[in-house]
Write a protein that holds these residues in place. Structure first.
Motif, mmCIF file in Angstrom:
data_model
loop_
_atom_site.group_PDB
_atom_site.id
_atom_site.type_symbol
_atom_site.label_atom_id
_atom_site.label_comp_id
_atom_site.label_asym_id
_atom_site.label_seq_id
_atom_site.Cartn_x
_atom_site.Cartn_y
_atom_site.Cartn_z
ATOM 1 N N SER A 46 -9.617 -2.977 -10.540
ATOM 2 C CA SER A 46 -9.592 -4.306 -9.951
ATOM 3 C C SER A 46 -8.909 -4.265 -8.597
ATOM 4 C CB SER A 46 -8.831 -5.263 -10.872
ATOM 5 O OG SER A 46 -7.487 -4.846 -11.008
ATOM 6 N N PRO A 47 -9.288 -5.152 -7.676
ATOM 7 C CA PRO A 47 -8.655 -5.177 -6.353
ATOM 8 C C PRO A 47 -7.154 -5.395 -6.475
ATOM 9 C CG PRO A 47 -10.628 -6.540 -6.394
ATOM 10 C CD PRO A 47 -10.346 -6.147 -7.813
ATOM 11 N N GLY A 48 -6.390 -4.683 -5.648
ATOM 12 C CA GLY A 48 -4.946 -4.862 -5.629
ATOM 13 C C GLY A 48 -4.202 -4.083 -6.686
ATOM 14 N N GLU A 49 -4.888 -3.286 -7.485
ATOM 15 C CA GLU A 49 -4.198 -2.536 -8.528
ATOM 16 C C GLU A 49 -3.356 -1.422 -7.917
ATOM 17 O OE1 GLU A 49 -5.164 0.395 -12.312
ATOM 18 O OE2 GLU A 49 -6.746 -0.801 -11.407
ATOM 19 N N ASN A 50 -2.131 -1.241 -8.426
ATOM 20 C CA ASN A 50 -1.273 -0.148 -7.969
ATOM 21 C C ASN A 50 -1.635 1.128 -8.707
ATOM 22 O OD1 ASN A 50 1.101 0.853 -6.465
ATOM 23 N ND2 ASN A 50 1.897 1.203 -8.531
ATOM 24 N N THR A 51 -1.778 2.218 -7.966
ATOM 25 C CA THR A 51 -2.093 3.513 -8.556
ATOM 26 C C THR A 51 -1.039 4.523 -8.140
ATOM 27 O OG1 THR A 51 -3.538 3.987 -6.676
ATOM 28 C CG2 THR A 51 -4.575 3.102 -8.670
ATOM 29 N N PRO A 52 -0.841 5.592 -8.918
ATOM 30 C CA PRO A 52 0.229 6.552 -8.615
ATOM 31 C C PRO A 52 -0.078 7.384 -7.382
ATOM 32 C CG PRO A 52 -1.067 7.298 -10.475
ATOM 33 C CD PRO A 52 -1.538 5.909 -10.181
ATOM 34 N N PRO A 53 0.945 8.030 -6.825
ATOM 35 C CA PRO A 53 0.708 8.954 -5.706
ATOM 36 C C PRO A 53 -0.188 10.107 -6.141
ATOM 37 C CG PRO A 53 3.055 8.475 -5.976
ATOM 38 C CD PRO A 53 2.364 7.943 -7.187
ATOM 39 N N THR A 78 0.535 11.717 -0.650
ATOM 40 C CA THR A 78 0.235 10.386 -0.128
ATOM 41 C C THR A 78 0.122 9.412 -1.284
ATOM 42 O OG1 THR A 78 -2.138 10.868 -0.148
ATOM 43 C CG2 THR A 78 -0.946 11.239 1.925
ATOM 44 N N ASP A 79 0.472 8.181 -1.009
ATOM 45 C CA ASP A 79 0.334 7.117 -1.998
ATOM 46 C C ASP A 79 -0.836 6.227 -1.588
ATOM 47 O OD1 ASP A 79 1.654 5.529 -4.311
ATOM 48 O OD2 ASP A 79 1.323 4.031 -2.734
ATOM 49 N N PRO A 80 -1.779 5.936 -2.502
ATOM 50 C CA PRO A 80 -2.965 5.142 -2.133
ATOM 51 C C PRO A 80 -2.624 3.784 -1.546
ATOM 52 C CG PRO A 80 -3.300 6.203 -4.252
ATOM 53 C CD PRO A 80 -1.862 6.434 -3.885
ATOM 54 N N GLN A 81 -1.502 3.193 -1.959
ATOM 55 C CA GLN A 81 -1.087 1.896 -1.421
ATOM 56 C C GLN A 81 -0.076 2.041 -0.280
ATOM 57 O OE1 GLN A 81 -1.140 2.382 -5.013
ATOM 58 N NE2 GLN A 81 -3.243 1.684 -4.741
ATOM 59 N N ASN A 82 0.153 3.294 0.151
ATOM 60 C CA ASN A 82 1.083 3.597 1.242
ATOM 61 C C ASN A 82 2.519 3.200 0.907
ATOM 62 O OD1 ASN A 82 1.280 4.889 3.762
ATOM 63 N ND2 ASN A 82 1.553 2.919 4.793
ATOM 64 N N ASN A 83 2.840 3.170 -0.386
ATOM 65 C CA ASN A 83 4.225 2.935 -0.791
ATOM 66 C C ASN A 83 5.074 4.165 -0.496
ATOM 67 O OD1 ASN A 83 3.743 0.345 -1.866
ATOM 68 N ND2 ASN A 83 3.035 1.221 -3.801
#
Length: 247
Positions: A46-53, A78-83
């Motif tokens: 789903s859009p906006g889901e947090n995923t692991p590095p 790298t982290d997909p959400q740039n966290n």
């Protein structure tokens, strides 16, 4: 929560699960028209889901080293959400705590000291700020061996002689260590050069190299050589008395 329905492609399921980051996340799975769950043909997030590095790169560093010295390995992810990301390191003898945070994509340097001889495996994994973890990286290897490491300590004087402390600060025995002490001055009559050999200097031991009887006058240059290291100083002689040593 699970919702199922029919589409023109097959069965579509919407799953809700708790991500561990304080949010409910969703993903979709679509199967063949018979509803056989062993035949997965599509899955999406789903859009906006947090995923692991992503799994970190294999650590890069030396393949051999000496016990008691610190060594550096580098890695990145790298982290997909740039966290921001944290790293945990398996060093082969201990596992580190989470280290960081670091910027996503940055190459990081990680240091460790091995005190025992042996072969060690190094692996790294990462997590993001919501505590989702990657898998472990491919392993790197390092072989730690015991080597001697000699240092020349303080120079001291007594009546008619100069001594130099020789320290083995490494982890292995130093054997057949040649040494010499040379005095260079216009009025050095006795003790210009003394040589010797230490059969063995064990780790932590500090024997002394000592000149023969010294007799002279005035300023002299002192050169101490032990194996492939050396140390220089100056001294002032008044007959058999060594009045001052300046290193």
């Amino acid at each position: 929560m699970t919702i199922g329905l029919m589409t023109n492609k097959g069965l579509l399921y919407l799953y809700e699960y708790y991500s561990g980051g304080g949010m409910s996340q969703y993903y979709f799975e679509e199967y063949n028209v018979l509803g056989d769950s062993s035949v997965e043909i599509w899955r999406g997030q789903s859009p906006g889901e947090n995923t692991p590095p992503k799994t970190p790169a294999k650590p890069t560093g030396p393949v051999s080293g000496e016990a008691g010295l610190e060594y550096t390995f580098t890695t990145s992810t790298t982290d997909p959400q740039n966290n921001d990301v944290y790293y945990m390191v398996y060093w082969g003898d201990v596992i580190s705590e989470w280290l960081g945070p670091y910027n996503s994509g940055d190459t990081v340097s990680l240091t460790h000291t091995w005190n025992a001889v042996g072969d060690y495996t190094i692996m790294v994994k990462a997590k993001d700020t919501l505590d989702l973890e990657s898998g472990w990286s491919d392993p790197a290897q390092i072989s730690i061996i015991a080597l001697p490491r000699l240092e020349i300590g303080n120079l001291t004087s007594s009546f008619g002689s100069i001594s130099a402390q020789i320290r083995n600060v490494g982890a292995g025995d130093a054997t057949n260590v040649d040494w010499s002490i040379t005095l260079d001055g216009k009025l050095v009559f006795l003790g210009k050069e003394t040589t010797g050999t230490f059969t063995k200097i064990m780790p932590g031991f500090s024997p002394k190299a000592k000149t023969g009887f010294v007799f002279g006058f005035g300023r002299v240059d002192v050169l101490v050589i032990v194996g492939d290291i050396q140390k220089t100083a100056t001294a002032t002689l008044f007959g058999p008395m060594v009045l001052k040593i300046v290193e």
